[in-house]
Write an enzyme that holds these catalytic residues in place. Structure first.
Site, PDB file in Angstrom:
ATOM      1  N   ARG A 223      -1.842  -5.543  -8.617  1.00 45.62           N
ATOM      2  CA  ARG A 223      -0.756  -6.494  -8.400  1.00 45.62           C
ATOM      3  C   ARG A 223      -0.642  -7.465  -9.575  1.00 45.62           C
ATOM      4  O   ARG A 223       0.173  -7.305 -10.444  1.00 45.62           O
ATOM      5  CB  ARG A 223      -0.955  -7.252  -7.084  1.00 45.62           C
ATOM      6  CG  ARG A 223      -0.637  -6.413  -5.864  1.00 45.62           C
ATOM      7  CD  ARG A 223      -1.125  -7.054  -4.616  1.00 45.62           C
ATOM      8  NE  ARG A 223      -2.557  -7.305  -4.704  1.00 45.62           N
ATOM      9  CZ  ARG A 223      -3.321  -7.726  -3.714  1.00 45.62           C
ATOM     10  NH1 ARG A 223      -2.789  -7.978  -2.550  1.00 45.62           N
ATOM     11  NH2 ARG A 223      -4.610  -7.907  -3.878  1.00 45.62           N
TER      12      ARG A 223
ATOM     13  N   HIS B  61       0.840  -1.204   0.000  1.00 46.54           N
ATOM     14  CA  HIS B  61       0.000   0.000   0.000  1.00 46.54           C
ATOM     15  C   HIS B  61       0.877   1.257   0.000  1.00 46.54           C
ATOM     16  O   HIS B  61       0.610   2.214  -0.728  1.00 46.54           O
ATOM     17  CB  HIS B  61      -0.875   0.066   1.259  1.00 46.54           C
ATOM     18  CG  HIS B  61      -1.914  -1.006   1.375  1.00 46.54           C
ATOM     19  ND1 HIS B  61      -2.052  -1.803   2.496  1.00 46.54           N
ATOM     20  CD2 HIS B  61      -2.882  -1.408   0.516  1.00 46.54           C
ATOM     21  CE1 HIS B  61      -3.070  -2.623   2.326  1.00 46.54           C
ATOM     22  NE2 HIS B  61      -3.584  -2.416   1.126  1.00 46.54           N
TER      23      HIS B  61
ATOM     24  N   SER C 146      -2.892  -7.682   2.690  1.00 47.42           N
ATOM     25  CA  SER C 146      -3.174  -7.588   4.126  1.00 47.42           C
ATOM     26  C   SER C 146      -3.579  -8.951   4.674  1.00 47.42           C
ATOM     27  O   SER C 146      -3.213  -9.316   5.795  1.00 47.42           O
ATOM     28  CB  SER C 146      -4.302  -6.589   4.387  1.00 47.42           C
ATOM     29  OG  SER C 146      -3.903  -5.296   4.009  1.00 47.42           O
TER      30      SER C 146
ATOM     31  N   LYS D  13     -16.381  -7.022   5.392  1.00 48.42           N
ATOM     32  CA  LYS D  13     -15.119  -7.779   5.410  1.00 48.42           C
ATOM     33  C   LYS D  13     -14.714  -8.181   6.824  1.00 48.42           C
ATOM     34  O   LYS D  13     -13.693  -8.830   7.001  1.00 48.42           O
ATOM     35  CB  LYS D  13     -14.005  -6.963   4.745  1.00 48.42           C
ATOM     36  CG  LYS D  13     -14.257  -6.756   3.266  1.00 48.42           C
ATOM     37  CD  LYS D  13     -13.070  -6.215   2.519  1.00 48.42           C
ATOM     38  CE  LYS D  13     -13.405  -6.158   1.035  1.00 48.42           C
ATOM     39  NZ  LYS D  13     -12.362  -5.545   0.222  1.00 48.42           N
TER      40      LYS D  13
HETATM   41  O1  PNS Z   1      -8.629  -2.818   0.064  1.00 53.16           O
HETATM   42  P1  PNS Z   1      -9.929  -3.271  -0.526  1.00 53.16           P
HETATM   43  O2  PNS Z   1     -10.768  -3.952   0.534  1.00 53.16           O
HETATM   44  O3  PNS Z   1      -9.771  -4.111  -1.759  1.00 53.16           O
HETATM   45  O4  PNS Z   1     -10.705  -1.933  -0.977  1.00 53.16           O
HETATM   46  C1  PNS Z   1     -12.002  -2.008  -1.512  1.00 53.16           C
HETATM   47  C2  PNS Z   1     -12.692  -0.650  -1.412  1.00 53.16           C
HETATM   48  C3  PNS Z   1     -12.716  -0.181   0.032  1.00 53.16           C
HETATM   49  C4  PNS Z   1     -11.946   0.357  -2.250  1.00 53.16           C
HETATM   50  C5  PNS Z   1     -14.147  -0.817  -1.956  1.00 53.16           C
HETATM   51  O5  PNS Z   1     -14.770  -1.869  -1.272  1.00 53.16           O
HETATM   52  C6  PNS Z   1     -14.986   0.437  -1.798  1.00 53.16           C
HETATM   53  O6  PNS Z   1     -14.857   1.352  -2.590  1.00 53.16           O
HETATM   54  N1  PNS Z   1     -15.827   0.478  -0.732  1.00 53.16           N
HETATM   55  C7  PNS Z   1     -16.677   1.620  -0.438  1.00 53.16           C
HETATM   56  C8  PNS Z   1     -18.120   1.328  -0.802  1.00 53.16           C
HETATM   57  C9  PNS Z   1     -18.366   1.558  -2.293  1.00 53.16           C
HETATM   58  O7  PNS Z   1     -18.226   2.662  -2.803  1.00 53.16           O
HETATM   59  N2  PNS Z   1     -18.700   0.469  -2.997  1.00 53.16           N
HETATM   60  C10 PNS Z   1     -18.906   0.493  -4.414  1.00 53.16           C
HETATM   61  C11 PNS Z   1     -17.586   0.607  -5.167  1.00 53.16           C
HETATM   62  S1  PNS Z   1     -17.373  -0.650  -6.296  1.00 53.16           S
END
Ligand code: PNS
Length: 159
Positions: free
Chosen positions: A90, A17, A128, A41
């Site tokens: 990645r 990150h 993570s 999650k």
């Molecule tokens: O590190 P991650 O868990 O892969 O990140 C995912 C994240 C937090 C970027 C994604 O789940 C997100 O944007 N969550 C906020 C809710 C939202 O906007 N959902 C629709 C987007 S597709």
């Protein structure tokens, strides 16, 4: 002012990150690291803990700040006055999921551009969840996360 948001669950923040955040900070005037609540999650660290770990990890980057958020990413980005979302990519395995999120976010907000930064080879495998698993099994994680994160992980699995 070019302001970008780098979103994630950061449970916890890793050197992978940090690589993306550091490179985004070189491209943009300001970077807001957006720590998502991600209740679905079931994160190991609370939102406050994840935010604090990310703040300490990025304290040396003057144009980076860390904010927690709940709700839609596009709404948060708009409220922050950001024009871009920066995400790390990645391997090919990330692509399908990231492609879907980028397409959905584009649908929700045409003003927001998603930009991908490729992970360097040494972080291609890092996540993570892998770090959490290693720490839970008592394996050292100091190659993968800053020292204060390794200490926080060790505390989680001792308590
Ligand atoms: O590190 P991650 O868990 O892969 O990140 C995912 C994240 C937090 C970027 C994604 O789940 C997100 O944007 N969550 C906020 C809710 C939202 O906007 N959902 C629709 C987007 S597709």
């Amino acid at each position: 002012m070019k302001r970008a948001v780098t979103p994630g669950t950061f449970d916890p923040i890793t050197y992978g990150h940090l690589d993306v955040i550091t490179r985004a900070a070189q491209l943009m005037d300001e970077v807001v690291v957006a720590v998502a609540a991600s209740p679905g999650k079931n994160p190991l660290f609370s939102l406050e803990e994840r935010t604090e770990l990310a703040r300490e990890a990025t304290a040396h980057l003057p144009n980076v700040r860390v904010e927690p958020f709940d709700g839609l990413l596009v709404d948060f980005a708009k409220a922050q006055g950001a024009h871009a979302l920066v995400k790390g990519l990645r391997a090919v395995t990330d692509f399908e999921y990231e492609f879907q999120m980028a397409a959905l976010n584009y649908e929700l907000s045409r003003d927001l551009e998603t930009v991908f930064i490729m992970s360097p080879p040494q972080y291609m495998y890092l996540s993570s969840s892998i770090v959490r698993e290693l720490a839970s099994l008592g394996s050292p994680v100091d190659r993968f996360v800053p020292e204060h994160v390794a200490v926080a992980l060790a505390r989680k699995f001792v308590d």
